[in-house]
Design a protein around this motif. Structure first.
Motif, PDB file in Angstrom:
ATOM      1  N   LEU A  49      11.437 -33.513 -12.373  1.00  0.00           N
ATOM      2  CA  LEU A  49      12.315 -33.025 -13.384  1.00  0.00           C
ATOM      3  C   LEU A  49      11.815 -32.789 -14.951  1.00  0.00           C
ATOM      4  N   LEU A  50      12.174 -31.816 -15.372  1.00  0.00           N
ATOM      5  CA  LEU A  50      11.646 -31.567 -16.698  1.00  0.00           C
ATOM      6  C   LEU A  50      12.943 -31.318 -17.675  1.00  0.00           C
ATOM      7  N   GLU A  51      12.893 -31.877 -18.872  1.00  0.00           N
ATOM      8  CA  GLU A  51      14.066 -31.620 -19.641  1.00  0.00           C
ATOM      9  C   GLU A  51      14.390 -30.127 -20.240  1.00  0.00           C
ATOM     10  N   GLU A  52      13.362 -29.558 -20.361  1.00  0.00           N
ATOM     11  CA  GLU A  52      13.584 -28.090 -20.717  1.00  0.00           C
ATOM     12  C   GLU A  52      14.084 -27.402 -19.863  1.00  0.00           C
ATOM     13  N   ASN A  53      14.370 -27.874 -18.481  1.00  0.00           N
ATOM     14  CA  ASN A  53      14.974 -26.968 -17.290  1.00  0.00           C
ATOM     15  C   ASN A  53      16.261 -27.894 -16.990  1.00  0.00           C
ATOM     16  N   ALA A  54      16.853 -28.428 -18.036  1.00  0.00           N
ATOM     17  CA  ALA A  54      18.191 -29.393 -17.703  1.00  0.00           C
ATOM     18  C   ALA A  54      18.960 -28.598 -17.300  1.00  0.00           C
ATOM     19  N   ASP A  55      19.345 -27.230 -17.381  1.00  0.00           N
ATOM     20  CA  ASP A  55      20.654 -26.414 -17.171  1.00  0.00           C
ATOM     21  C   ASP A  55      20.376 -25.595 -15.750  1.00  0.00           C
ATOM     22  N   ASP A  56      19.047 -25.807 -15.307  1.00  0.00           N
ATOM     23  CA  ASP A  56      18.719 -25.164 -14.283  1.00  0.00           C
ATOM     24  C   ASP A  56      19.312 -25.851 -12.754  1.00  0.00           C
ATOM     25  N   VAL A  57      19.341 -25.032 -11.771  1.00  0.00           N
ATOM     26  CA  VAL A  57      19.744 -25.818 -10.405  1.00  0.00           C
ATOM     27  C   VAL A  57      18.383 -26.546  -9.922  1.00  0.00           C
ATOM     28  N   ALA A  58      18.524 -27.757  -9.758  1.00  0.00           N
ATOM     29  CA  ALA A  58      17.710 -28.766  -8.913  1.00  0.00           C
ATOM     30  C   ALA A  58      17.418 -28.528  -7.685  1.00  0.00           C
ATOM     31  N   GLU A  59      18.684 -28.220  -6.959  1.00  0.00           N
ATOM     32  CA  GLU A  59      18.684 -28.249  -5.553  1.00  0.00           C
ATOM     33  C   GLU A  59      20.004 -27.659  -5.159  1.00  0.00           C
ATOM     34  N   ARG A  60      20.088 -27.152  -3.908  1.00  0.00           N
ATOM     35  CA  ARG A  60      21.566 -26.803  -3.396  1.00  0.00           C
ATOM     36  C   ARG A  60      21.621 -27.553  -1.821  1.00  0.00           C
ATOM     37  N   PHE A  61      22.461 -28.648  -2.013  1.00  0.00           N
ATOM     38  CA  PHE A  61      22.522 -29.425  -0.815  1.00  0.00           C
ATOM     39  C   PHE A  61      23.643 -28.872   0.208  1.00  0.00           C
ATOM     40  N   VAL A  62      23.310 -28.817   1.484  1.00  0.00           N
ATOM     41  CA  VAL A  62      23.990 -28.347   2.206  1.00  0.00           C
ATOM     42  C   VAL A  62      24.262 -29.063   3.539  1.00  0.00           C
ATOM     43  N   TRP A  63      25.605 -29.366   4.151  1.00  0.00           N
ATOM     44  CA  TRP A  63      25.752 -30.284   4.993  1.00  0.00           C
ATOM     45  C   TRP A  63      26.760 -29.756   6.013  1.00  0.00           C
ATOM     46  N   THR A  64      26.794 -30.440   7.121  1.00  0.00           N
ATOM     47  CA  THR A  64      27.734 -29.948   8.416  1.00  0.00           C
ATOM     48  C   THR A  64      29.181 -30.200   8.099  1.00  0.00           C
TER      49      THR A  64
END
Length: 370
Positions: A49-64
């Motif tokens: 994780l980088l602070e300059e990317n703070a507002d970006d999406v880190a991940e989309r979590f998907v579940w059943t």
């Protein structure tokens, strides 16, 4: 006619009661069948994780989808805990109503990891689960956690102190216990953080203190015999006549003093500012105009500001000049004295709410502000 009407009403009441009882008896009991299980991302995926990317999406979590024995609206919460944790102290990353996926920003994931004890610039393992619920009850948790590896940035600055805010008719903000109300915090000793002090204007009336703005859960008040108490519904301190006072207490010894203060000869400044390397991240932060603070309309020697700072040092000065300046040697808080230049306050990178008192040079720097 009136008797017939009363009989009809009574009949309908009996029928309604009968239907209600039968409905309750025949109503199916909603129970969970299948727990929600994460299917994306893949297990053991790593994130730097980088602070300059703070507002970006880190991940989309998907579940059943969770299933219950009924056609019901299901809510979900995505939770994170340390590897092998029992999720009793898990942190929520996001939630949905019905949807089985959520996007988590870099900032949200980073803050959760730091709160869980993650060390900046070091890879750590964390478990993710999903909790489903029906209107907040009938909860089910994922049986199998998804493990991710996260290398966080600094994010939250470690801050192991309790802050106490004045509240009541005698102080700024009155008795309005709202998180957005401007309540004056006590200044805390830097060398001895058990000592809290505030010198300023008090109106005639009573006051006490709270540790969390917007909550009455923990209060500090008057226990009598010059002692404080920390409990729910604590006693009140009394100001008999409006004027300047110095209020001091020690959370270890539980002793307090509340004495008049002579502010008649105190200097009145048109401007107080903050400057230093922490302001710009370089030596240039000592040059030019300082960052101007806002004076309190209630206690005119108290100043405040919200500002993002870098790793470095800083101090306060009056009227954008060096003839009157205040500094210290302790981060977050301290008592510098009246106009003593002192040292340079050490600052860690964060966004701060800063308070300064020009009567005695007290300062308080609250990190991790939104």
């Amino acid at each position: 006619m009136k008797n017939i009407t009363k009989s009809v009403i009574a009949l309908f009441a009996v029928l309604a009661l009968s239907c209600s009882v039968e409905d309750v008896e025949d109503r199916p009991v909603i129970q969970g069948i299948d727990t929600p299980e994460l299917v994306a991302p893949e297990n053991d995926k790593s994130y730097v994780l980088l602070e300059e990317n703070a507002d970006d999406v880190a991940e989309r979590f998907v579940w059943t989808k969770a299933t219950y024995n009924g056609d019901v609206e299901i809510g979900y919460k995505l939770l994170i805990d340390v590897k092998g944790g029992d999720f009793t102290k898990a942190i929520e990353l996001g939630g949905t109503s019905g949807a089985t996926q959520v996007e988590v920003s870099v900032k949200t994931l980073n803050q959760a990891v730091i709160e869980l004890g993650g060390i900046p610039d070091e890879l750590g393992s964390y478990d993710i689960k999903v909790m489903s619920s029906l209107a907040g009850v009938e909860k089910m948790m994922s049986e199998t956690p998804l493990t991710i590896l996260v290398n966080p940035y600094t994010g939250l600055v470690p801050y192991a102190f309790t802050d106490w805010y004045l509240i009541g008719a005698a102080v700024e903000g009155g008795w309005d216990n709202n998180a957005d109300t401007n309540h004056q915090p006590m200044f805390r000793g830097g060398v001895n953080p058990s000592i809290y002090k505030f010198t300023g204007y008090f109106a005639a009336g009573n006051f006490k203190l709270i540790s969390v703005k917007g909550s009455w859960a923990s209060q500090l008040g008057n226990a009598g015999n010059n002692l404080i108490e920390i409990k729910d519904n604590a006693g009140e301190f009394a100001i008999s006549a409006s004027g300047y006072y110095t209020f001091t207490f020690n959370v270890e010894t539980l002793a307090y003093t509340l004495v008049p203060y002579d502010a008649s000869a105190a200097s009145v400044y048109s401007r107080i500012g903050f400057l230093g390397t922490s302001r710009t991240g370089s030596e240039a932060g000592w040059n030019g105009d300082d960052s101007e603070m806002t004076v309190s309309a209630f206690s005119p020697h108290v100043w405040s500001m919200t500002i993002s700072l870098f790793d470095g040092k800083g101090k306060f000065r009056a009227n954008n000049a060096w003839d009157k300046n205040w500094g210290g040697d302790t981060e977050f808080s301290g008592f510098t004295g009246n106009g003593a230049s002192g040292g340079d306050i050490p600052v860690a990178k964060s966004k701060y709410k800063i308070y300064f008192n020009d009567l005695d040079g007290s300062y308080l720097m609250l990190p991790n502000q939104e």
